[in-house]
Design a protein around this motif. Structure first.
Motif, mmCIF file in Angstrom:
data_model
loop_
_atom_site.group_PDB
_atom_site.id
_atom_site.type_symbol
_atom_site.label_atom_id
_atom_site.label_comp_id
_atom_site.label_asym_id
_atom_site.label_seq_id
_atom_site.Cartn_x
_atom_site.Cartn_y
_atom_site.Cartn_z
ATOM 1 N N GLY A 363 0.832 -1.199 0.000
ATOM 2 C CA GLY A 363 0.000 0.000 0.000
ATOM 3 C C GLY A 363 0.864 1.245 0.000
ATOM 4 N N PRO A 364 0.266 2.386 0.152
ATOM 5 C CA PRO A 364 1.009 3.643 0.104
ATOM 6 C C PRO A 364 2.098 3.703 1.166
ATOM 7 C CG PRO A 364 -1.372 4.030 0.035
ATOM 8 C CD PRO A 364 -1.169 2.591 0.375
ATOM 9 N N SER A 365 3.351 3.896 0.738
ATOM 10 C CA SER A 365 4.453 3.934 1.695
ATOM 11 C C SER A 365 4.418 5.211 2.538
ATOM 12 C CB SER A 365 5.792 3.849 0.952
ATOM 13 O OG SER A 365 5.908 4.923 0.034
ATOM 14 N N ASN A 366 3.704 6.224 2.039
ATOM 15 C CA ASN A 366 3.635 7.483 2.789
ATOM 16 C C ASN A 366 2.300 7.636 3.498
ATOM 17 O OD1 ASN A 366 2.054 7.770 0.557
ATOM 18 N ND2 ASN A 366 2.784 9.834 0.012
ATOM 19 N N LEU A 367 1.617 6.507 3.750
ATOM 20 C CA LEU A 367 0.310 6.561 4.398
ATOM 21 C C LEU A 367 0.421 7.246 5.763
ATOM 22 C CD1 LEU A 367 -2.692 5.689 4.559
ATOM 23 C CD2 LEU A 367 -1.895 3.589 5.650
ATOM 24 N N MET A 368 -0.441 8.216 5.971
ATOM 25 C CA MET A 368 -0.479 8.893 7.268
ATOM 26 C C MET A 368 -1.946 9.135 7.621
ATOM 27 S SD MET A 368 1.335 12.435 8.548
ATOM 28 C CE MET A 368 2.959 11.729 8.412
ATOM 29 N N LEU A 369 -2.388 8.531 8.707
ATOM 30 C CA LEU A 369 -3.741 8.701 9.201
ATOM 31 C C LEU A 369 -3.671 9.189 10.640
ATOM 32 C CD1 LEU A 369 -5.342 5.423 7.830
ATOM 33 C CD2 LEU A 369 -5.663 7.716 6.925
ATOM 34 N N ASN A 370 -4.530 10.138 10.958
ATOM 35 C CA ASN A 370 -4.574 10.694 12.315
ATOM 36 C C ASN A 370 -3.208 11.224 12.743
ATOM 37 O OD1 ASN A 370 -7.285 9.851 12.452
ATOM 38 N ND2 ASN A 370 -6.647 7.805 13.133
ATOM 39 N N GLY A 371 -2.477 11.739 11.753
ATOM 40 C CA GLY A 371 -1.181 12.335 12.053
ATOM 41 C C GLY A 371 -0.094 11.334 12.371
ATOM 42 N N CYS A 408 -4.378 -8.712 3.187
ATOM 43 C CA CYS A 408 -5.448 -9.676 3.475
ATOM 44 C C CYS A 408 -6.790 -9.179 2.951
ATOM 45 C CB CYS A 408 -5.551 -9.925 4.980
ATOM 46 S SG CYS A 408 -4.076 -10.600 5.742
ATOM 47 N N ILE A 409 -7.088 -7.920 3.224
ATOM 48 C CA ILE A 409 -8.384 -7.353 2.848
ATOM 49 C C ILE A 409 -8.497 -7.210 1.331
ATOM 50 C CG2 ILE A 409 -9.886 -5.329 3.077
ATOM 51 C CD1 ILE A 409 -8.460 -4.813 5.799
ATOM 52 N N ASN A 410 -7.446 -6.724 0.718
ATOM 53 C CA ASN A 410 -7.477 -6.385 -0.695
ATOM 54 C C ASN A 410 -7.241 -7.596 -1.597
ATOM 55 O OD1 ASN A 410 -7.751 -4.422 -2.744
ATOM 56 N ND2 ASN A 410 -5.534 -4.297 -2.980
ATOM 57 N N THR A 411 -6.144 -8.322 -1.371
ATOM 58 C CA THR A 411 -5.726 -9.388 -2.274
ATOM 59 C C THR A 411 -6.395 -10.714 -1.972
ATOM 60 O OG1 THR A 411 -3.568 -8.317 -2.540
ATOM 61 C CG2 THR A 411 -3.724 -10.639 -3.178
ATOM 62 N N TYR A 412 -6.417 -11.113 -0.701
ATOM 63 C CA TYR A 412 -6.913 -12.448 -0.357
ATOM 64 C C TYR A 412 -8.432 -12.506 -0.191
ATOM 65 C CZ TYR A 412 -1.934 -12.911 0.699
ATOM 66 O OH TYR A 412 -0.578 -12.900 0.621
ATOM 67 N N GLU A 413 -9.046 -11.388 0.198
ATOM 68 C CA GLU A 413 -10.497 -11.393 0.401
ATOM 69 C C GLU A 413 -11.243 -10.565 -0.645
ATOM 70 O OE1 GLU A 413 -11.806 -11.115 4.406
ATOM 71 O OE2 GLU A 413 -10.274 -12.507 5.134
ATOM 72 N N ASN A 414 -10.486 -10.160 -1.697
ATOM 73 C CA ASN A 414 -11.076 -9.604 -2.927
ATOM 74 C C ASN A 414 -11.944 -8.369 -2.693
ATOM 75 O OD1 ASN A 414 -9.998 -11.740 -4.605
ATOM 76 N ND2 ASN A 414 -11.551 -13.059 -3.686
ATOM 77 N N ASN A 415 -11.402 -7.428 -1.929
ATOM 78 C CA ASN A 415 -12.062 -6.146 -1.741
ATOM 79 C C ASN A 415 -11.246 -5.048 -2.428
ATOM 80 O OD1 ASN A 415 -14.300 -6.770 0.319
ATOM 81 N ND2 ASN A 415 -12.481 -7.650 1.286
ATOM 82 N N LYS A 416 -11.893 -3.919 -2.702
ATOM 83 C CA LYS A 416 -11.184 -2.760 -3.224
ATOM 84 C C LYS A 416 -10.918 -1.810 -2.061
ATOM 85 C CE LYS A 416 -11.330 0.896 -6.722
ATOM 86 N NZ LYS A 416 -12.152 1.564 -7.763
ATOM 87 N N LEU A 417 -9.689 -1.808 -1.615
ATOM 88 C CA LEU A 417 -9.292 -1.013 -0.447
ATOM 89 C C LEU A 417 -8.517 0.207 -0.919
ATOM 90 C CD1 LEU A 417 -9.128 -0.835 2.662
ATOM 91 C CD2 LEU A 417 -7.068 -2.228 2.535
ATOM 92 N N GLU A 418 -8.951 1.383 -0.509
ATOM 93 C CA GLU A 418 -8.333 2.629 -0.966
ATOM 94 C C GLU A 418 -8.140 3.598 0.195
ATOM 95 O OE1 GLU A 418 -10.027 3.772 -5.192
ATOM 96 O OE2 GLU A 418 -11.687 3.254 -3.839
ATOM 97 N N ILE A 426 -13.495 0.909 1.701
ATOM 98 C CA ILE A 426 -13.570 -0.477 1.246
ATOM 99 C C ILE A 426 -14.780 -0.598 0.331
ATOM 100 C CG2 ILE A 426 -13.871 -2.892 1.923
ATOM 101 C CD1 ILE A 426 -12.474 -2.280 4.527
ATOM 102 N N ASN A 427 -14.494 -0.952 -0.909
ATOM 103 C CA ASN A 427 -15.548 -1.080 -1.928
ATOM 104 C C ASN A 427 -16.379 0.193 -2.035
ATOM 105 O OD1 ASN A 427 -14.732 -3.773 -2.363
ATOM 106 N ND2 ASN A 427 -16.060 -4.484 -0.707
ATOM 107 N N GLY A 428 -15.677 1.327 -1.956
ATOM 108 C CA GLY A 428 -16.316 2.620 -2.136
ATOM 109 C C GLY A 428 -16.941 3.213 -0.901
ATOM 110 N N LYS A 429 -16.968 2.512 0.216
ATOM 111 C CA LYS A 429 -17.596 3.007 1.438
ATOM 112 C C LYS A 429 -16.535 3.333 2.486
ATOM 113 C CE LYS A 429 -21.885 0.402 0.806
ATOM 114 N NZ LYS A 429 -22.829 -0.586 1.413
#
Length: 496
Positions: A363-371, A408-418, A426-429
């Motif tokens: 996933g994004p190497s520069n991911l930053m959530l909640n600071g 796990c969420i994206n590749t193995y359980e076939n969801n669109k995680l963004e 997840i899947n647009g929600k």
């Protein structure tokens, strides 16, 4: 591999063949031979040739790999034809279920009619006893393939250890059986494929399976579940990625030891695995790297050989089991003996681990959530703690957990995680949590510093599990001389 493969087939078939012996005994007696003659290997085949009227020299074919499987079934079908079993349905049933069919023939009122392969027999019974050659030999050929496919798919399969990642539990060149009944046989997800082949033809990108028919994951009931300490064969999860994009059951086979099961909290502290806060048992065959010096001179090479110490030219360390290490450091001329362990709180740029391994992006190497931005500072010897996902478990998604569970969420359980801005979708929600649909496992090699395992690419989903490794039945040392290739002491050794 040829001889080893056929020995393996014989071992797998042996329990089923034993069930056929009462039937052979009775049928031999009906043809005027002694029942005990059915118990003598190869001689029993000679008697079957005489009963059916085939020449005795056909016995030579039984010593020729591949041909022996087809000709052997051909001799068998001639044999049952001598008792009046002429239809394709009867011959296929007798080929696929001999352990039921032969005892039935032996103990019912079936009679011996004569030598089925002779012109006189064919003239007497007409078209019922005669078939075109392509059909006559097509039945044993097809039956042989079907029997082998069924055994491999639902019961047991043979593999060879290709690397040193499980030493010294498994050595390179060990042939071992994998029991698919242990966890339940997994049904094929790409059922239309070429049997006994890998996912692609060697040196090409030509697939050996058809993507037009895709079935969901389903596993038959087994004797139990994967347990900590089991040596497990599974499909390599990273084959899901570019450029391969292989379906689950067509990914390469890996073998490692299960260190963590669904719901466990696992960590590694100074090379010691901890599960749920308790030190996990160290496999007796597991290896580590050690450094030491001597008080002048070198150690006797025979000492290192007897202790199964692996030496690497140009390196200042040797690889060995803990038992060998305890014995070696007891020598009076050995000093400064210590294991090679990476320091705590320092990520080794030469060996980055999951989830920050750039070779396995999550996933994004520069991911930053909640600071916050994750800074795990984990290494192969000091890792975690990490929670292994369990079916039905809900994880809170934030900057620290997202990189760990994204795959796990994206590749193995076939969801669109963004990630959009500071939110996770997840899947647009938009969401801040996820509930897992599958169980996952943590796999590690016993040769801790020479193993591509979960420390580098993460969790193994339950649908990737193939079976449990149970028995070494052949072992070849390809670096030894011709007469020393077979490691006799490892034959029929259980895997713990």
């Amino acid at each position: 591999m040829g001889i080893a493969f056929y020995i393996g087939v014989c071992i797998i078939a042996a329990p089923f063949l034993l069930l056929t012996l009462p039937g052979y005994w009775k049928l031999f007696k009906k043809a005027g031979w002694q029942g005990w003659e059915a118990l003598i290997p190869f001689y029993a085949t000679y008697v079957m040739l005489k009963i059916s009227g085939r020449p005795a020299w056909w016995l030579i074919w039984m010593f020729v790999p591949t041909i022996n499987l087809i000709v052997g079934l051909g001799i068998y079908i001639d044999f049952i034809k001598s008792y009046g079993k002429f239809t394709i349905r009867e011959q296929v049933a007798a080929s696929l279920l001999p352990f039921f069919y032969l005892p039935k023939l032996g103990f019912d009122n079936t009679e011996y009619l004569g030598q089925s392969a002779t012109p006189e027999f064919m003239q007497q019974f007409g078209k019922a006893a005669r078939r075109p050659m392509i059909i006559a030999w097509g039945i044993p050929f097809t039956s042989a393939v079907c029997i082998a496919v069924i055994i491999r798919m639902f019961f047991i399969e043979s593999y060879v250890m290709p690397t040193s990642s499980m030493e010294r539990t498994l050595l390179t060149g060990d042939y071992f059986f994998v029991n698919k009944l242990s966890y339940g046989a997994r049904m094929p997800m790409r059922p239309i494929s070429v049997p006994f082949t890998k996912s692609t033809i060697s040196a090409t990108n030509i697939k050996t399976y058809w993507d037009g028919l895709k079935l969901p994951y389903f596993r038959l009931p087994g004797f139990g579940n994967v347990k900590r300490g089991d040596v497990v064969v599974f499909n390599y999860p990273m084959d899901a990625d570019s450029p391969l994009y292989r379906p689950v059951d067509k990914r390469e086979n890996f073998i490692k030891r299960c260190q963590g099961i669904p719901g466990d909290t696992l960590s590694v502290v100074d090379a010691q695995v901890y599960v749920n806060g308790k030190a996990a048992p160290t496999p007796p065959g597991s290896e580590m790297e050690y450094t030491f010096t001597t008080n002048g001179g070198e150690l006797n090479p025979q000492v290192l050989s007897d202790l199964n110490v692996t030496q690497y030219p140009g390196r200042d360390y040797q690889t060995m089991t803990k038992a060998s290490a305890d014995a070696l450091k007891g020598y009076s001329n050995v000093k400064d003996f210590k294991p090679v362990i990476s320091k705590k709180g320092i990520t080794d740029p030469q060996s980055p681990v999951y989830p920050t391994n750039p070779g396995h992006p999550v996933g994004p190497s520069n991911l930053m959530l909640n600071g916050k931005q994750p800074d795990y500072q984990w290494s192969v010897d000091n890792y975690g703690p990490i929670i292994i996902p369990k079916k039905g478990w809900t994880v809170k998604l934030d900057s620290l957990t997202y990189p760990i569970y994204e795959r796990c969420i994206n590749t193995y359980e076939n969801n669109k995680l963004e990630v959009k801005g500071s939110g996770i979708y997840i899947n647009g929600k938009k969401t801040d949590s996820y509930t897992f649909k599958l169980n996952y496992y943590w796999m590690m090699g016993d040769n801790r510093h020479d193993s591509d395992d979960s420390r580098f690419w993460g969790f193994v989903p339950e649908d990737h599990i193939v079976g449990k490794a149970v028995l070494i039945w052949m072992s070849e040392d390809n670096e030894d001389s011709l007469f020393g290739k077979i490691r006799w002491g490892r034959l029929f050794k259980g895997i713990n």
